[in-house]
Scaffold this active site. Sequence first.
Site, PDB file in Angstrom:
ATOM      1  N   GLU A  91     102.052  24.853  66.856  1.00 43.26           N
ATOM      2  CA  GLU A  91     101.153  23.821  66.329  1.00 43.26           C
ATOM      3  C   GLU A  91     100.853  22.780  67.400  1.00 43.26           C
ATOM      4  OE1 GLU A  91     102.024  22.652  61.958  1.00 43.26           O
ATOM      5  OE2 GLU A  91     103.965  22.982  62.882  1.00 43.26           O
ATOM      6  N   ASP A 124     111.339   6.907  36.579  1.00 43.82           N
ATOM      7  CA  ASP A 124     112.184   7.412  37.663  1.00 43.82           C
ATOM      8  C   ASP A 124     112.868   8.701  37.197  1.00 43.82           C
ATOM      9  OD1 ASP A 124     114.157   6.643  35.949  1.00 43.82           O
ATOM     10  OD2 ASP A 124     114.594   4.759  36.994  1.00 43.82           O
ATOM     11  N   LYS A 147     110.658  23.503  49.574  1.00 43.12           N
ATOM     12  CA  LYS A 147     111.623  23.644  50.661  1.00 43.12           C
ATOM     13  C   LYS A 147     111.844  22.284  51.298  1.00 43.12           C
ATOM     14  CE  LYS A 147     109.919  23.233  54.602  1.00 43.12           C
ATOM     15  NZ  LYS A 147     109.016  23.094  55.733  1.00 43.12           N
ATOM     16  N   HIS A 185     110.184  29.799  56.706  1.00 45.40           N
ATOM     17  CA  HIS A 185     108.934  30.541  56.921  1.00 45.40           C
ATOM     18  C   HIS A 185     109.093  31.726  57.892  1.00 45.40           C
ATOM     19  CE1 HIS A 185     107.380  27.187  54.813  1.00 45.40           C
ATOM     20  NE2 HIS A 185     107.150  26.388  55.845  1.00 45.40           N
ATOM     21  N   HIS A 235     105.782  28.442  51.052  1.00 41.07           N
ATOM     22  CA  HIS A 235     104.341  28.679  50.901  1.00 41.07           C
ATOM     23  C   HIS A 235     103.819  29.778  51.827  1.00 41.07           C
ATOM     24  CE1 HIS A 235     103.752  25.992  54.357  1.00 41.07           C
ATOM     25  NE2 HIS A 235     102.514  26.432  54.431  1.00 41.07           N
ATOM     26  N   ASP A 255     112.913  23.197  59.588  1.00 38.78           N
ATOM     27  CA  ASP A 255     111.576  23.033  59.023  1.00 38.78           C
ATOM     28  C   ASP A 255     110.800  24.346  59.000  1.00 38.78           C
ATOM     29  OD1 ASP A 255     109.352  21.453  58.057  1.00 38.78           O
ATOM     30  OD2 ASP A 255     108.441  21.688  60.037  1.00 38.78           O
ATOM     31  N   LYS A 267     100.599  33.303  51.686  1.00 39.16           N
ATOM     32  CA  LYS A 267      99.505  33.480  52.637  1.00 39.16           C
ATOM     33  C   LYS A 267      99.060  34.935  52.688  1.00 39.16           C
ATOM     34  CE  LYS A 267     100.731  29.689  55.689  1.00 39.16           C
ATOM     35  NZ  LYS A 267      99.941  29.011  56.692  1.00 39.16           N
TER      36      LYS A 267
HETATM   37  C1  BG6 Z   1     105.454  23.240  56.496  1.00 38.51           C
HETATM   38  C2  BG6 Z   1     106.191  22.498  57.554  1.00 38.51           C
HETATM   39  O1  BG6 Z   1     106.346  23.868  55.617  1.00 38.51           O
HETATM   40  O2  BG6 Z   1     104.606  24.202  57.081  1.00 38.51           O
HETATM   41  C3  BG6 Z   1     105.212  21.841  58.508  1.00 38.51           C
HETATM   42  O3  BG6 Z   1     107.014  21.508  56.965  1.00 38.51           O
HETATM   43  C4  BG6 Z   1     104.224  22.852  59.049  1.00 38.51           C
HETATM   44  O4  BG6 Z   1     105.902  21.194  59.565  1.00 38.51           O
HETATM   45  C5  BG6 Z   1     103.599  23.635  57.905  1.00 38.51           C
HETATM   46  O5  BG6 Z   1     103.219  22.148  59.744  1.00 38.51           O
HETATM   47  C6  BG6 Z   1     102.715  24.757  58.400  1.00 38.51           C
HETATM   48  O6  BG6 Z   1     102.081  25.369  57.319  1.00 38.51           O
HETATM   49  P1  BG6 Z   1     100.533  25.747  57.297  1.00 38.51           P
HETATM   50  O7  BG6 Z   1     100.252  26.175  55.912  1.00 38.51           O
HETATM   51  O8  BG6 Z   1      99.781  24.549  57.750  1.00 38.51           O
HETATM   52  O9  BG6 Z   1     100.388  26.897  58.235  1.00 38.51           O
END
Ligand code: BG6
Length: 475
Positions: A208, A86, A140, A232, A170, A227, A174
């Site tokens: 999405e 843990d 995140k 992002h 992330h 989120d 990209k």
């Molecule tokens: C994540 C979110 O950080 O990014 C998700 O928590 C989202 O909700 C995702 O679906 C989208 O990232 P990607 O790489 O699929 O475009």
Amino acid sequence: QVPAETTLVILGATGDLTRRLLAPALYRLWARGHLEGLRLVGYATSEWDDARFAQHLEAALREFVPEFDPSVWERMRGQVQYLSGDLSPSRLAALRGAVGTKALFYLALPPDLFGLAAEGLGQAGLNQEAQGFRRLVVEKPFGHDLTSAEALRTQMHRYWREEQLFRIDHFLGKETTQNLLVFRLANRFLEPVWNAQHIAQVQITYAETLGVEGRWRYYDRAGALRDMLQNHLMQLFTLVALEPPSVWDADILREHKVEVLRSVRPISPNQVDAHAVRGQYIAGSLRGQRVPGYLQEAHIPPSSTTETFAALKLYVDNWRWRGVPFYLRSGKRLGADYAEVAIAFREVPTRFFGEAPPQHNWLVFRTRPEECLELWAWAKEPGLSLRTHSLVFEAPYQRPGDTSYTAYEQLLLDALQGDRTHFLRFDEVEWAWRILEPVLGAWVQGQPESYPAGSEGPVGMGRLMDEGHAWRPLG
Ligand code: BG6
């Protein structure tokens, strides 16, 4: 290539992030020869041994890597180890024997454990860099609001210096995100018009069709604003708006991004409705299929007011952008998987044209459904009049034969190599929370507006638009 004798320790190695994203990214980096000699240590509470963990990884790779090649896996597997425990310092101390002088710890854990894990590793002495390095990658969201983000920073800084922390977003890994800056700065014709005199509005969309996908525990507490927008979309926004950095340098780039965030006109508490819209999906039809509403999803409390859609209008009060609205929106269970950064140029004087004059040009950086660049221009319509019609120049971003790296591949490699350019400095996180504080405060009360699954989002998002502006359709 990563430095020799580096160890990557994944905390939360049996979880979903490791299975879906980290393992495939590591596999691909291995396949391309970037990780020769890297040791991978999985750490989690499940009482597994090395063989059981290797089995788990292999199953994940077979599921998520279409080009899976057993011979690459054989090489990778030889470097894989597993330890169970843990987040208590006494258990984490077992990692001391598993890592050498160069180690990267990746917190693939639920967000409420980030602080505890960072502290535990520190108390176990795993933060100390005698020679080599000790780095910590944090996923995140960094905090839940400004106060908790500051508290988390303080907790982490007790043991880790800022230079050791790699806060991941992330989207920064990209291709299209990086191209925003490169395309703008590599083309002479853009910089002179990249300002309020020539740009009328910017729209940043991430739509999405997916719903919560089993992530209810995290998502119902987060919502779309935390989120997607806080991190992002806010990052994409800063990359469009920043002053051009003169050299490619982590600190200069991040300094310029923070400057944008600090220039955002604060949203006053009584203006929240004019700057932010939230929605929650109800049952609807998506590609011909009936899908349930958010409140009917498994485990979601029937009284949840979590937003599954959020839109925001921001103004940047500086010389370059004064008066230009930046519209940001993102939502789950919308009618299409569609993502883009779209920049609208101001209209030309139209008297010259009579009927059917040109409208504004759009320059679009699209990531979904596929990565491409699009420029909408106007030309004479063949015939006897000066009518115009639109011509769309579209260029696929990738050409056949190009090698590209997924976001996680790129960022894992950067972190292993110690490049922090695509990671967030604390003040970026901090200012993003500051901008959103009034909205988060106002949204504690009231309800999000409903929108049917499969639609373009809540109708109320239209109220954010300045005169003459409209949301772009999702594809
Ligand atoms: C994540 C979110 O950080 O990014 C998700 O928590 C989202 O909700 C995702 O679906 C989208 O990232 P990607 O790489 O699929 O475009």
